[in-house]
Design a protein around this motif. Sequence first.
Motif, PDB file in Angstrom:
ATOM      1  N   HIS A 354       0.828  -1.220   0.000  1.00 38.07           N
ATOM      2  CA  HIS A 354       0.000   0.000   0.000  1.00 38.07           C
ATOM      3  C   HIS A 354       0.855   1.260   0.000  1.00 38.07           C
ATOM      4  O   HIS A 354       0.511   2.255  -0.654  1.00 38.07           O
ATOM      5  N   GLU A 355       1.970   1.241   0.737  1.00 35.29           N
ATOM      6  CA  GLU A 355       2.804   2.433   0.816  1.00 35.29           C
ATOM      7  C   GLU A 355       3.526   2.718  -0.503  1.00 35.29           C
ATOM      8  O   GLU A 355       3.825   3.862  -0.817  1.00 35.29           O
ATOM      9  N   ILE A 356       3.819   1.670  -1.286  1.00 33.27           N
ATOM     10  CA  ILE A 356       4.608   1.852  -2.507  1.00 33.27           C
ATOM     11  C   ILE A 356       3.726   2.094  -3.727  1.00 33.27           C
ATOM     12  O   ILE A 356       4.105   2.811  -4.655  1.00 33.27           O
ATOM     13  N   ARG A 357       2.529   1.545  -3.746  1.00 33.46           N
ATOM     14  CA  ARG A 357       1.708   1.617  -4.954  1.00 33.46           C
ATOM     15  C   ARG A 357       1.337   3.044  -5.336  1.00 33.46           C
ATOM     16  O   ARG A 357       1.368   3.404  -6.520  1.00 33.46           O
ATOM     17  N   ASN A 358       0.952   3.872  -4.351  1.00 36.04           N
ATOM     18  CA  ASN A 358       0.548   5.241  -4.689  1.00 36.04           C
ATOM     19  C   ASN A 358       1.688   6.042  -5.305  1.00 36.04           C
ATOM     20  O   ASN A 358       1.499   6.686  -6.351  1.00 36.04           O
ATOM     21  N   ILE A 363       4.576   8.227 -10.309  1.00 35.03           N
ATOM     22  CA  ILE A 363       5.770   8.147 -11.148  1.00 35.03           C
ATOM     23  C   ILE A 363       5.402   7.676 -12.551  1.00 35.03           C
ATOM     24  O   ILE A 363       5.892   8.206 -13.552  1.00 35.03           O
ATOM     25  N   LYS A 364       4.512   6.690 -12.652  1.00 34.59           N
ATOM     26  CA  LYS A 364       4.119   6.176 -13.964  1.00 34.59           C
ATOM     27  C   LYS A 364       3.435   7.262 -14.792  1.00 34.59           C
ATOM     28  O   LYS A 364       3.714   7.436 -15.987  1.00 34.59           O
ATOM     29  N   THR A 365       2.548   8.028 -14.151  1.00 35.91           N
ATOM     30  CA  THR A 365       1.862   9.111 -14.869  1.00 35.91           C
ATOM     31  C   THR A 365       2.867  10.149 -15.362  1.00 35.91           C
ATOM     32  O   THR A 365       2.783  10.631 -16.506  1.00 35.91           O
ATOM     33  N   ARG A 388       8.311   0.310 -18.121  1.00 35.08           N
ATOM     34  CA  ARG A 388       8.219  -1.150 -17.992  1.00 35.08           C
ATOM     35  C   ARG A 388       8.647  -1.626 -16.607  1.00 35.08           C
ATOM     36  O   ARG A 388       8.057  -2.545 -16.040  1.00 35.08           O
ATOM     37  N   GLU A 389       9.699  -1.000 -16.043  1.00 30.86           N
ATOM     38  CA  GLU A 389      10.122  -1.375 -14.699  1.00 30.86           C
ATOM     39  C   GLU A 389       9.060  -1.021 -13.656  1.00 30.86           C
ATOM     40  O   GLU A 389       8.861  -1.749 -12.683  1.00 30.86           O
ATOM     41  N   ILE A 390       8.368   0.101 -13.864  1.00 32.36           N
ATOM     42  CA  ILE A 390       7.276   0.469 -12.954  1.00 32.36           C
ATOM     43  C   ILE A 390       6.169  -0.579 -13.026  1.00 32.36           C
ATOM     44  O   ILE A 390       5.599  -0.982 -12.003  1.00 32.36           O
ATOM     45  N   ASP A 391       5.846  -1.041 -14.249  1.00 30.07           N
ATOM     46  CA  ASP A 391       4.815  -2.093 -14.396  1.00 30.07           C
ATOM     47  C   ASP A 391       5.247  -3.356 -13.673  1.00 30.07           C
ATOM     48  O   ASP A 391       4.426  -4.029 -13.035  1.00 30.07           O
ATOM     49  N   ARG A 392       6.552  -3.684 -13.759  1.00 29.92           N
ATOM     50  CA  ARG A 392       7.019  -4.886 -13.075  1.00 29.92           C
ATOM     51  C   ARG A 392       6.883  -4.741 -11.561  1.00 29.92           C
ATOM     52  O   ARG A 392       6.467  -5.669 -10.857  1.00 29.92           O
ATOM     53  N   LEU A 393       7.220  -3.554 -11.039  1.00 31.13           N
ATOM     54  CA  LEU A 393       7.064  -3.313  -9.611  1.00 31.13           C
ATOM     55  C   LEU A 393       5.614  -3.399  -9.198  1.00 31.13           C
ATOM     56  O   LEU A 393       5.289  -3.884  -8.114  1.00 31.13           O
ATOM     57  N   VAL A 396       4.741  -6.962  -8.745  1.00 31.37           N
ATOM     58  CA  VAL A 396       5.270  -7.453  -7.471  1.00 31.37           C
ATOM     59  C   VAL A 396       4.395  -6.990  -6.313  1.00 31.37           C
ATOM     60  O   VAL A 396       4.098  -7.742  -5.383  1.00 31.37           O
ATOM     61  N   MET A 397       3.942  -5.715  -6.367  1.00 31.41           N
ATOM     62  CA  MET A 397       3.067  -5.200  -5.312  1.00 31.41           C
ATOM     63  C   MET A 397       1.741  -5.965  -5.289  1.00 31.41           C
ATOM     64  O   MET A 397       1.175  -6.221  -4.225  1.00 31.41           O
ATOM     65  N   SER A 398       1.245  -6.341  -6.469  1.00 28.77           N
ATOM     66  CA  SER A 398       0.004  -7.127  -6.519  1.00 28.77           C
ATOM     67  C   SER A 398       0.207  -8.476  -5.842  1.00 28.77           C
ATOM     68  O   SER A 398      -0.664  -8.960  -5.120  1.00 28.77           O
TER      69      SER A 398
END
Length: 561
Positions: A354-358, A363-365, A388-393, A396-398
Amino acid sequence: MRIRNSLVRKYFLVSLLGAVLPMVLVSALYDRYASALLEQITGERLSAQLASTASRLNAFFDVRVYQIETLSNHPALPLLAQAPLTGLDTEIDALLRIEADVPDLYGILMFGASGQLSRIIAGQAASGAPYWSDLAFDVATLPVTPASGVDVIGPVVPADGASGWFLMRQSLRNLNNGDHAGSIALHVRLASVTELLGGASLAGILQPVLKTPAGIFNVVGQPVTPSRQMVAGPEVLPGWQPMLVVDPDQLIKPFKTARHGLYFASITALLVIIVLFARLAGGLRQRVEPLTAGAEAVSTGDLNYRIKVLGDDEISLVATSFNSMASKLQEMFERTVRVERLAVLGEFATGVAHEIRNPLATIKTTVQALARSEKNNERLELLEDVGREIDRLNRVMSDLLEFGRPRPPDLQAVSARALLSRLYSLMNPSTLQASINLEVAEDQDHVTFHADEDQVIQILVNLILNAVQATPAGGSVRLQVARTGPSEAAIEVRDTGTGVDEAVLARMADPFFTTKPKGSGLGLSIARQLAELQGGRLEFFSTLGEGTMVRLTLPTQGDTL
């Protein structure tokens, strides 16, 4: 049981010796060695702290020297220093404002050939003279320190609400004849330098200060007059030197307090041990037999761990009872420990996700917005790599969220035959792409599971992907259903890969354990968690060099559809 064999008596004598001996040794040796040890420790600490502070100050001055040298090399600045205040070139104006707009600078000042202030470029921290005040701005009386090709002028002591500052000035030369054409100076905050000294250490015993040609300043840039001993550090500029103000009395005081406290603690421990063991000696024998009877009464499992029985004292009786009880408790203890560990890891994983996803979404936007307006192909490719690295993270968060808060299963009748058919349709393209043959054995028993179909598919997809990744091209992955009991059945996933050794096999489903270079280590943990939520289990079997088999066992609903 004879009294001379009693462990109470033995422990009493050992504990008594252990309490008295340290007190005697401390009294004899403390004063002899404490002073020398303290001097050695603090000397090394002071040297290291001063060297670290000097390194930070040198880095700060190096950045400022590089900045002023870069500006002084601009071909238009010599003419600008002598030109009227109006008519500033737009490009040069923008350059100077960018260079001035940093937190460590009040601004950039330009002086004519005769030394008069000719131009003022205010930065974001600008205040007071010569920016927003009518007060005179005279640097002629300030000390000048040549260093690294520039002149360091000042510093000026804070006074009347004005902050301290100093100048780093570089001469400008006429490009046509080489004559002196004025100078350019960085108007630097004194507090930006003193802040690099760091805070007080050793509970305020060491106070860092900065010695300059204009006096000594503390960490907030205020002038001070230390009354205690000072230890000097390396010079960062001629006349500029970090120092530490040391209070020797305060330095030695904690050691004296600790010594007195140790004396008191030793005497107290001695009295407590005497009272405690006097009571234990009288009551332990009456408590051993009930403890033994209780251990034997609750012996319902089998533990591998055994206590070696030696002698004929009270602990030997407890050891005998423990060995009888241990064989009945192993499975319960292991399961309890694993469940508690998974619960703690689950809470931790959920909090981290939860802390990392927001921030990741923000950053992705931002990266997407930058990519849409980027014309340079090389930078665009870098931005796409970041995306792409943000999508990978995010994936992992999911996984972390799913591990931390699994969805309760929706149990219903699930046909094993239909389940295998669906899995074949889903996974066959992936196995063909990897040159792996996916085999599905026919369900001869017409098994119907009582399970959550989506979660079972999630488990099996994960197992098949792992099997494909572990199997070299040309190998095979086989799925088959097998009855394992009157009310349960299993789906087995077998591969012809290289297999794993026993050490890896024992940890395959542990959270965050993985042998893959980019794996999160949660796939098999989630799979086992989902299986257990449905009343099932996940088992791993492997032979090194021959392959691996994973068995998913689930409750069944009936024998036929």
